[in-house]
Design a protein around this motif. Sequence first.
Motif, PDB file in Angstrom:
ATOM      1  N   TYR A 179       0.838  -1.201   0.000  1.00 48.72           N
ATOM      2  CA  TYR A 179       0.000   0.000   0.000  1.00 48.72           C
ATOM      3  C   TYR A 179       0.873   1.251   0.000  1.00 48.72           C
ATOM      4  CZ  TYR A 179      -3.062   3.700   1.724  1.00 48.72           C
ATOM      5  OH  TYR A 179      -3.734   4.890   1.877  1.00 48.72           O
ATOM      6  N   TYR A 180       1.876   1.276   0.869  1.00 49.32           N
ATOM      7  CA  TYR A 180       2.755   2.430   0.993  1.00 49.32           C
ATOM      8  C   TYR A 180       3.528   2.650  -0.309  1.00 49.32           C
ATOM      9  CZ  TYR A 180       6.163   5.610   3.136  1.00 49.32           C
ATOM     10  OH  TYR A 180       6.949   6.685   3.449  1.00 49.32           O
ATOM     11  N   ARG A 181       4.010   1.564  -0.910  1.00 51.40           N
ATOM     12  CA  ARG A 181       4.726   1.663  -2.175  1.00 51.40           C
ATOM     13  C   ARG A 181       3.828   2.251  -3.261  1.00 51.40           C
ATOM     14  NH1 ARG A 181       4.889  -3.802  -4.559  1.00 51.40           N
ATOM     15  NH2 ARG A 181       2.812  -3.069  -5.140  1.00 51.40           N
ATOM     16  N   ASP A 182       2.591   1.740  -3.346  1.00 50.57           N
ATOM     17  CA  ASP A 182       1.673   2.211  -4.382  1.00 50.57           C
ATOM     18  C   ASP A 182       1.313   3.681  -4.191  1.00 50.57           C
ATOM     19  OD1 ASP A 182       1.793  -0.338  -5.360  1.00 50.57           O
ATOM     20  OD2 ASP A 182      -0.216  -0.928  -4.723  1.00 50.57           O
ATOM     21  N   LEU A 293      13.378   1.933 -11.268  1.00 48.44           N
ATOM     22  CA  LEU A 293      12.802   1.044 -12.272  1.00 48.44           C
ATOM     23  C   LEU A 293      12.348  -0.267 -11.636  1.00 48.44           C
ATOM     24  CD1 LEU A 293      12.194   0.490 -15.251  1.00 48.44           C
ATOM     25  CD2 LEU A 293      14.536  -0.347 -15.499  1.00 48.44           C
ATOM     26  N   ASN A 294      13.156  -0.820 -10.742  1.00 52.02           N
ATOM     27  CA  ASN A 294      12.785  -2.081 -10.090  1.00 52.02           C
ATOM     28  C   ASN A 294      11.561  -1.905  -9.213  1.00 52.02           C
ATOM     29  OD1 ASN A 294      13.549  -4.953  -9.531  1.00 52.02           O
ATOM     30  ND2 ASN A 294      13.671  -4.173  -7.439  1.00 52.02           N
ATOM     31  N   TYR A 295      11.513  -0.792  -8.473  1.00 52.30           N
ATOM     32  CA  TYR A 295      10.351  -0.548  -7.605  1.00 52.30           C
ATOM     33  C   TYR A 295       9.075  -0.370  -8.424  1.00 52.30           C
ATOM     34  CZ  TYR A 295      12.728  -0.011  -3.081  1.00 52.30           C
ATOM     35  OH  TYR A 295      13.404  -0.231  -1.915  1.00 52.30           O
ATOM     36  N   VAL A 296       9.169   0.392  -9.511  1.00 54.87           N
ATOM     37  CA  VAL A 296       7.971   0.669 -10.286  1.00 54.87           C
ATOM     38  C   VAL A 296       7.465  -0.590 -10.992  1.00 54.87           C
ATOM     39  CG1 VAL A 296       8.894   1.364 -12.548  1.00 54.87           C
ATOM     40  CG2 VAL A 296       6.942   2.575 -11.574  1.00 54.87           C
ATOM     41  N   LEU A 297       8.381  -1.535 -11.266  1.00 54.04           N
ATOM     42  CA  LEU A 297       7.947  -2.802 -11.864  1.00 54.04           C
ATOM     43  C   LEU A 297       7.172  -3.657 -10.869  1.00 54.04           C
ATOM     44  CD1 LEU A 297      11.058  -3.826 -14.022  1.00 54.04           C
ATOM     45  CD2 LEU A 297       8.791  -3.137 -14.849  1.00 54.04           C
ATOM     46  N   GLN A 337      12.688  10.745  -8.352  1.00 56.56           N
ATOM     47  CA  GLN A 337      12.930   9.299  -8.286  1.00 56.56           C
ATOM     48  C   GLN A 337      13.803   8.946  -7.086  1.00 56.56           C
ATOM     49  OE1 GLN A 337      14.330   7.534 -12.026  1.00 56.56           O
ATOM     50  NE2 GLN A 337      13.306   9.176 -13.158  1.00 56.56           N
ATOM     51  N   LYS A 338      14.850   9.750  -6.858  1.00 56.11           N
ATOM     52  CA  LYS A 338      15.754   9.510  -5.731  1.00 56.11           C
ATOM     53  C   LYS A 338      15.020   9.622  -4.410  1.00 56.11           C
ATOM     54  CE  LYS A 338      20.197  11.003  -3.792  1.00 56.11           C
ATOM     55  NZ  LYS A 338      21.328  11.970  -3.936  1.00 56.11           N
ATOM     56  N   ARG A 339      14.130  10.619  -4.288  1.00 56.20           N
ATOM     57  CA  ARG A 339      13.345  10.782  -3.058  1.00 56.20           C
ATOM     58  C   ARG A 339      12.454   9.573  -2.815  1.00 56.20           C
ATOM     59  NH1 ARG A 339       8.372  12.133  -1.198  1.00 56.20           N
ATOM     60  NH2 ARG A 339       7.507  12.087  -3.314  1.00 56.20           N
ATOM     61  N   ILE A 340      11.773   9.102  -3.856  1.00 58.87           N
ATOM     62  CA  ILE A 340      10.874   7.945  -3.724  1.00 58.87           C
ATOM     63  C   ILE A 340      11.665   6.690  -3.364  1.00 58.87           C
ATOM     64  CG2 ILE A 340       9.358   6.396  -5.042  1.00 58.87           C
ATOM     65  CD1 ILE A 340       8.437   8.892  -6.613  1.00 58.87           C
ATOM     66  N   ASP A 348      11.418  -0.606   3.066  1.00 58.84           N
ATOM     67  CA  ASP A 348      11.743  -1.980   2.681  1.00 58.84           C
ATOM     68  C   ASP A 348      12.661  -2.626   3.716  1.00 58.84           C
ATOM     69  OD1 ASP A 348      11.733  -4.190   0.743  1.00 58.84           O
ATOM     70  OD2 ASP A 348      13.836  -3.691   0.468  1.00 58.84           O
ATOM     71  N   THR A 349      13.622  -1.848   4.243  1.00 58.82           N
ATOM     72  CA  THR A 349      14.522  -2.372   5.272  1.00 58.82           C
ATOM     73  C   THR A 349      13.749  -2.767   6.516  1.00 58.82           C
ATOM     74  OG1 THR A 349      16.358  -1.019   4.467  1.00 58.82           O
ATOM     75  CG2 THR A 349      16.512  -1.837   6.724  1.00 58.82           C
TER      76      THR A 349
END
Length: 387
Positions: A179-182, A293-297, A337-340, A348-349
């Motif tokens: 949810y947080y990622r989205d 890119l990996n996160y958005v995938l 992108q860097k902030r996100i 994630d950690t």
Amino acid sequence: MSRLSYLETLLNGVGVEWKPIGTEIKTVTAPSKLKSQSYRLTGRLPIIDQGLEFIAGYTDEDVTPINNGEYIIFGDHSEHIKYVDFPFVQGADGIKILRAISANTKYIYYAFLTFYTKELSYKRHWSTAQQTLIPIPCPNDPEKSLAIQSEIVRVLDEFTSLTAELTAELTARRKQYNYYRDQLLSFDEGEVEWISLNNLCESISAGGDVPENSVKGQLEPDSKYPYPIYANATDEKGLYGYTDSYKINSDAVTISARGAKVGFHTIRDAKFTHIIRLIVLVADKNLVSTRYLNYVLDMTSIGGTEGGIPQITVPMIKKITVPIPFYGDVKRSLKEQKRIVSMLDKFDTLTTSITEGLPREIELRQKQYEYYRDLLFSFPKPEPVTN
């Protein structure tokens, strides 16, 4: 007095009779069945079949369910054993719906789990399974027998309940992360453009053959073979082995291109080789960072071909679009992108530490449950008959 002490008192000096489980249960015929095509993600009635998932799906169809009660479900082909205490609809064929005749149904369930030995072959198993011997304590004193059975069930329920709570906590943490990622990857209109991977990557390539100079199964680099080889797999992090050269000289995203794990993706450090059925995306760092890119995938549908073994190809990957913030303003885009990525890395950690710790705790509780289950069912067994 503790429950285990009370149980020891109940068990003191009692007799036990080992009986085939088939003599202690009766088979229930479902009033209706549903084929897998009718399964839905939500609905009024749960569907139980012989699959690994406890609840296979749901339905709102006008079908008659199995009445509320206690049941043991045996997968005649899969050999999965389930305990159900709510109304449900039978899904497909291949299950035996069982109820205890006079014993405690959940006691029979726990005993079945303990003493049934799976044959692990694709055939019908009930004819053999119903011969499984289970212990019935105090067979000549039904009241005391049920009291002992109930106490064994109560002790084992405590362990399975704790495991279920930990599993629910793990699921909740994963949902929270998703949810947080989205939310972080959701943008207002005008702040984002959907750009194809073909336009965001310096290269998108499929893996080739295993390098000639390589060692399969090597888990660590050495002076002779220092560069990793990655394959289309998730076990051992997809590591196939090591070689003396490399094809990819950049950090990159790899995507599994065939099989059950199609679409699985992760980041690889620079200087590696990818082999068959693995696709590599090298990001154009002037447009998108590898970690973004990996996160958005993660929130992008990377589906494979329909029918047969699922697979995905380089041309299919190139057509996938992902959201890029402030596209056209390189400096602002990369800063956002860097902030996100920074926020997602921190979350994630935290989530990883929890989701790594919880499975270990679940495993320990499962072992604890199995220990006490075996202890509680350690009744003396009958001597084998010899001629």
